[in-house]
Design an enzyme around this catalytic site. Structure first.
Site, PDB file in Angstrom:
ATOM      1  N   ARG A   9       0.875  -1.185   0.025  1.00 44.93           N
ATOM      2  CA  ARG A   9      -0.090   0.031  -0.023  1.00 44.93           C
ATOM      3  C   ARG A   9       0.820   1.290  -0.029  1.00 44.93           C
ATOM      4  NH1 ARG A   9      -1.585   3.666   3.211  1.00 44.93           N
ATOM      5  NH2 ARG A   9      -0.530   2.978   5.199  1.00 44.93           N
ATOM      6  N   VAL A  10       0.626   2.307  -0.715  1.00 46.44           N
ATOM      7  CA  VAL A  10       1.077   3.585  -0.565  1.00 46.44           C
ATOM      8  C   VAL A  10      -0.181   4.481  -0.600  1.00 46.44           C
ATOM      9  CG1 VAL A  10       3.110   3.055  -2.130  1.00 46.44           C
ATOM     10  CG2 VAL A  10       0.958   3.768  -3.249  1.00 46.44           C
ATOM     11  N   SER A  11      -0.101   5.754   0.076  1.00 46.61           N
ATOM     12  CA  SER A  11      -1.082   6.710   0.042  1.00 46.61           C
ATOM     13  C   SER A  11      -1.449   7.543  -1.036  1.00 46.61           C
ATOM     14  CB  SER A  11      -0.487   7.529   1.494  1.00 46.61           C
ATOM     15  OG  SER A  11      -0.101   6.908   2.569  1.00 46.61           O
ATOM     16  N   THR A  12      -0.742   7.693  -1.914  1.00 48.83           N
ATOM     17  CA  THR A  12      -1.069   8.480  -2.934  1.00 48.83           C
ATOM     18  C   THR A  12      -0.821   7.837  -4.402  1.00 48.83           C
ATOM     19  OG1 THR A  12       0.989   9.702  -3.271  1.00 48.83           O
ATOM     20  CG2 THR A  12      -0.581  10.650  -1.549  1.00 48.83           C
ATOM     21  N   ALA A  47      -3.906   4.221  -1.166  1.00 44.68           N
ATOM     22  CA  ALA A  47      -5.095   4.935  -0.451  1.00 44.68           C
ATOM     23  C   ALA A  47      -4.547   5.161   0.985  1.00 44.68           C
ATOM     24  CB  ALA A  47      -6.410   4.013  -0.191  1.00 44.68           C
TER      25      ALA A  47
END
Length: 215
Positions: A9-12, A47
């Site tokens: 997962r990454v945030s952007t 996300a």
């Protein structure tokens, strides 16, 4: 060979984050291989960790529910979630007996004392919720039988080792129990316990429709 899934997962969606996503995937695939795990699926999200409505996460949880998975590989504990979302997912992993392995630890993730305490409390609460639900079914059934209800006349496949069939509750059963003075909540509990598939709202609506038809 032990089976594993990977979650990244990454945030952007920024370009540097895309590079991070690829790096996570490559490093975790290598870690799983080095620990003699067979990777059966890789799930990814772009996300926030505070958001539990992530497509990749939902697919991951479905996989853990439906497949035989021994371990989940992640980059670090924050990848599965942050805040309350993190605790909720750790709880689900415990329920599915899935070992959490992080690249940052190069092995199984070790819960902090606080996390362990919170998860223990959640497990106790769930167990008592289950006991209360079962007690409500038994109480409602006992009351119905005391008032003349005969559940053995309404079951299908008695003696079937695979269990009885799920049934759509007939209005006659609702009316019969209602006439015995039972509440809609009690009626729902009893009928669900007998294998009928209906919510309290559905039972209430059907009874009101019956009353209207009889008027």
């Amino acid at each position: 060979m032990k089976r594993a899934v990977i979650y990244c997962r990454v945030s952007t969606e920024k370009e540097q984050q895309q590079t991070s996503l690829q790096r996570q995937r490559e490093e975790l695939l290598e870690l799983a291989k080095s620990m003699d795990y067979k990777t059966i699926a890789v799930f990814e999200d772009e996300a926030s960790g505070y958001d539990v409505e992530r497509d990749g996460l939902m697919d991951l949880l479905e996989c853990l529910k439906d497949e035989k998975v021994d371990a989940l590989f992640i980059q670090d504990e924050t990848r599965i979630g942050r805040g309350h979302a993190r605790i909720a997912i750790l709880h689900l992993l415990e329920k599915t007996n899935t070992t959490l392995i992080t690249n940052s630890d190069q092995g199984p993730f070790v819960l902090s004392d606080m996390d362990a305490m919170v998860l223990e409390i959640l497990a106790v609460v769930e167990e008592y919720q289950r006991k209360i639900h079962n007690a409500k079914i038994k109480r409602g059934m006992k009351r119905a039988i005391e008032q003349g209800y005969r559940p053995e006349l309404n079951l299908k496949n008695r003696g079937n080792p695979e269990g009885r069939a799920r049934l759509t509750v007939p209005i006659e059963e609702i009316v019969s129990l209602r006439n015995k003075g039972m509440t809609f909540d009690e009626i729902t509990t009893v009928l669900n316990g007998l294998g009928y598939e209906a919510s309290k709202a559905t039972i209430h609506r059907r009874y009101k429709e019956y009353e209207k038809d009889q008027a």
